[in-house]
Design a protein around this motif. Sequence first.
Motif, mmCIF file in Angstrom:
data_model
loop_
_atom_site.group_PDB
_atom_site.id
_atom_site.type_symbol
_atom_site.label_atom_id
_atom_site.label_comp_id
_atom_site.label_asym_id
_atom_site.label_seq_id
_atom_site.Cartn_x
_atom_site.Cartn_y
_atom_site.Cartn_z
ATOM 1 N N ASP A 35 16.718 -5.010 -6.833
ATOM 2 C CA ASP A 35 16.229 -4.017 -7.796
ATOM 3 C C ASP A 35 14.792 -3.569 -7.519
ATOM 4 N N ARG A 36 14.175 -4.110 -6.478
ATOM 5 C CA ARG A 36 12.823 -3.691 -6.110
ATOM 6 C C ARG A 36 12.545 -4.089 -4.667
ATOM 7 N N VAL A 37 11.520 -3.478 -4.114
ATOM 8 C CA VAL A 37 11.144 -3.762 -2.722
ATOM 9 C C VAL A 37 10.491 -5.136 -2.633
ATOM 10 N N ASP A 38 10.780 -5.859 -1.568
ATOM 11 C CA ASP A 38 10.176 -7.164 -1.324
ATOM 12 C C ASP A 38 8.923 -6.977 -0.461
ATOM 13 N N TYR A 39 7.772 -7.060 -1.100
ATOM 14 C CA TYR A 39 6.504 -6.901 -0.376
ATOM 15 C C TYR A 39 5.875 -8.238 0.007
ATOM 16 N N GLU A 40 6.521 -9.335 -0.319
ATOM 17 C CA GLU A 40 5.885 -10.646 -0.150
ATOM 18 C C GLU A 40 5.429 -10.937 1.278
ATOM 19 N N LEU A 94 9.282 5.531 6.770
ATOM 20 C CA LEU A 94 8.753 4.203 6.471
ATOM 21 C C LEU A 94 7.710 3.781 7.500
ATOM 22 N N ARG A 95 6.716 3.048 7.041
ATOM 23 C CA ARG A 95 5.793 2.364 7.957
ATOM 24 C C ARG A 95 6.281 0.930 8.122
ATOM 25 N N LEU A 96 6.737 0.606 9.320
ATOM 26 C CA LEU A 96 7.210 -0.741 9.628
ATOM 27 C C LEU A 96 6.348 -1.401 10.699
ATOM 28 N N ASP A 97 5.526 -0.617 11.356
ATOM 29 C CA ASP A 97 4.673 -1.098 12.438
ATOM 30 C C ASP A 97 3.223 -1.006 11.975
ATOM 31 N N PHE A 98 2.487 -2.090 12.183
ATOM 32 C CA PHE A 98 1.141 -2.175 11.639
ATOM 33 C C PHE A 98 0.190 -2.813 12.648
ATOM 34 N N ILE A 99 -1.088 -2.558 12.437
ATOM 35 C CA ILE A 99 -2.147 -3.287 13.129
ATOM 36 C C ILE A 99 -3.004 -3.929 12.044
ATOM 37 N N LEU A 100 -2.992 -5.240 12.005
ATOM 38 C CA LEU A 100 -3.789 -5.980 11.026
ATOM 39 C C LEU A 100 -5.014 -6.553 11.727
ATOM 40 N N ILE A 101 -6.166 -6.412 11.092
ATOM 41 C CA ILE A 101 -7.426 -6.822 11.711
ATOM 42 C C ILE A 101 -8.179 -7.779 10.790
ATOM 43 N N SER A 102 -8.943 -8.660 11.417
ATOM 44 C CA SER A 102 -9.678 -9.668 10.660
ATOM 45 C C SER A 102 -10.931 -9.070 10.012
ATOM 46 N N TYR A 159 0.819 -1.206 0.000
ATOM 47 C CA TYR A 159 0.000 0.000 0.000
ATOM 48 C C TYR A 159 0.860 1.266 0.000
ATOM 49 N N ASP A 160 2.095 1.150 0.484
ATOM 50 C CA ASP A 160 2.998 2.300 0.598
ATOM 51 C C ASP A 160 3.988 2.382 -0.562
ATOM 52 N N SER A 161 3.760 1.603 -1.616
ATOM 53 C CA SER A 161 4.755 1.501 -2.687
ATOM 54 C C SER A 161 4.998 2.836 -3.395
ATOM 55 N N ARG A 162 3.957 3.660 -3.535
ATOM 56 C CA ARG A 162 4.156 4.978 -4.153
ATOM 57 C C ARG A 162 5.060 5.840 -3.280
ATOM 58 N N GLN A 163 4.834 5.768 -1.979
ATOM 59 C CA GLN A 163 5.682 6.496 -1.041
ATOM 60 C C GLN A 163 7.123 5.999 -1.117
ATOM 61 N N HIS A 164 7.318 4.680 -1.209
ATOM 62 C CA HIS A 164 8.673 4.126 -1.307
ATOM 63 C C HIS A 164 9.360 4.575 -2.587
ATOM 64 N N HIS A 165 8.598 4.623 -3.670
ATOM 65 C CA HIS A 165 9.171 5.074 -4.943
ATOM 66 C C HIS A 165 9.605 6.532 -4.850
ATOM 67 N N GLU A 166 8.775 7.355 -4.225
ATOM 68 C CA GLU A 166 9.107 8.779 -4.153
ATOM 69 C C GLU A 166 10.212 9.061 -3.135
ATOM 70 N N LEU A 176 -3.059 3.367 -2.929
ATOM 71 C CA LEU A 176 -1.695 3.894 -2.903
ATOM 72 C C LEU A 176 -1.732 5.352 -2.465
ATOM 73 N N TRP A 177 -0.677 5.796 -1.818
ATOM 74 C CA TRP A 177 -0.646 7.157 -1.295
ATOM 75 C C TRP A 177 0.813 7.585 -1.153
ATOM 76 N N SER A 178 1.041 8.847 -0.874
ATOM 77 C CA SER A 178 2.403 9.340 -0.689
ATOM 78 C C SER A 178 2.406 10.579 0.191
ATOM 79 N N ILE A 179 3.390 10.658 1.080
ATOM 80 C CA ILE A 179 3.583 11.856 1.900
ATOM 81 C C ILE A 179 3.904 13.039 1.009
#
Length: 200
Positions: free
Chosen positions: A50-55, A134-142, A15-22, A91-94
């Motif tokens: 050559d690219r971010v690992d989002y897996e 970077l966002r490295l901390d998350f809350i994932l919900i069911s 979800y943050d890939s645009r931010q990572h690119h910028e 997708l979004w960007s700061i």
Amino acid sequence: KDLVIMGDFNTLSPYDSRQHHEERIVELFNRNDHKVFERLRIKYLVESFDRVDYEPMEILLSSGMSDACIVYCKGTSFTSFNSTVKRDELLWSIRNDSSLSTSYESCMKQHCAYTEPTKFNPEWNVPGVPHPRLRLDFILISKSIVDRWIASNHFLYNDPTTSSGSGVDNQLATESISDHFPVFAQWPWRLDAGATVDLF
């Protein structure tokens, strides 16, 4: 069943890939003038560097979990990660100019922009090079929590006084106690009695 997984995932979100690119993190982590870059490219990039690992995050999102920040800021128009048709809308960007920002993007920038860096950052001592946000901390919900949240319609864009929310606590009191800002989520109801909350 209600399930919450929260903490420092030490991985990046698609979800943050645009931010990572910028923020040009692939280029930054491929630098060789400081030892920190080697550690970060091994940690966050694919083997070819050559690219971010989002897996890792994609596996969690594809299993039916949802990012609480994304749900909160997208509101009743939220669609799950498996809904690939609308994934680009999340997708979004700061860095996006505020006049061009959607209400969703403005919410992400205001409430969920990044959890690193803070002022306490002992590993990043690269002269003249700012730490990427970077966002490295998350809350994932069911899905059960997502469905209840959407049905309640308690979201910032239509109720500024709502007691529901999710975000990053990046206040003065939290900027020097850890190298990551804490994250939070709250709702005006209790989780199911059999709810599972995993913290790490």
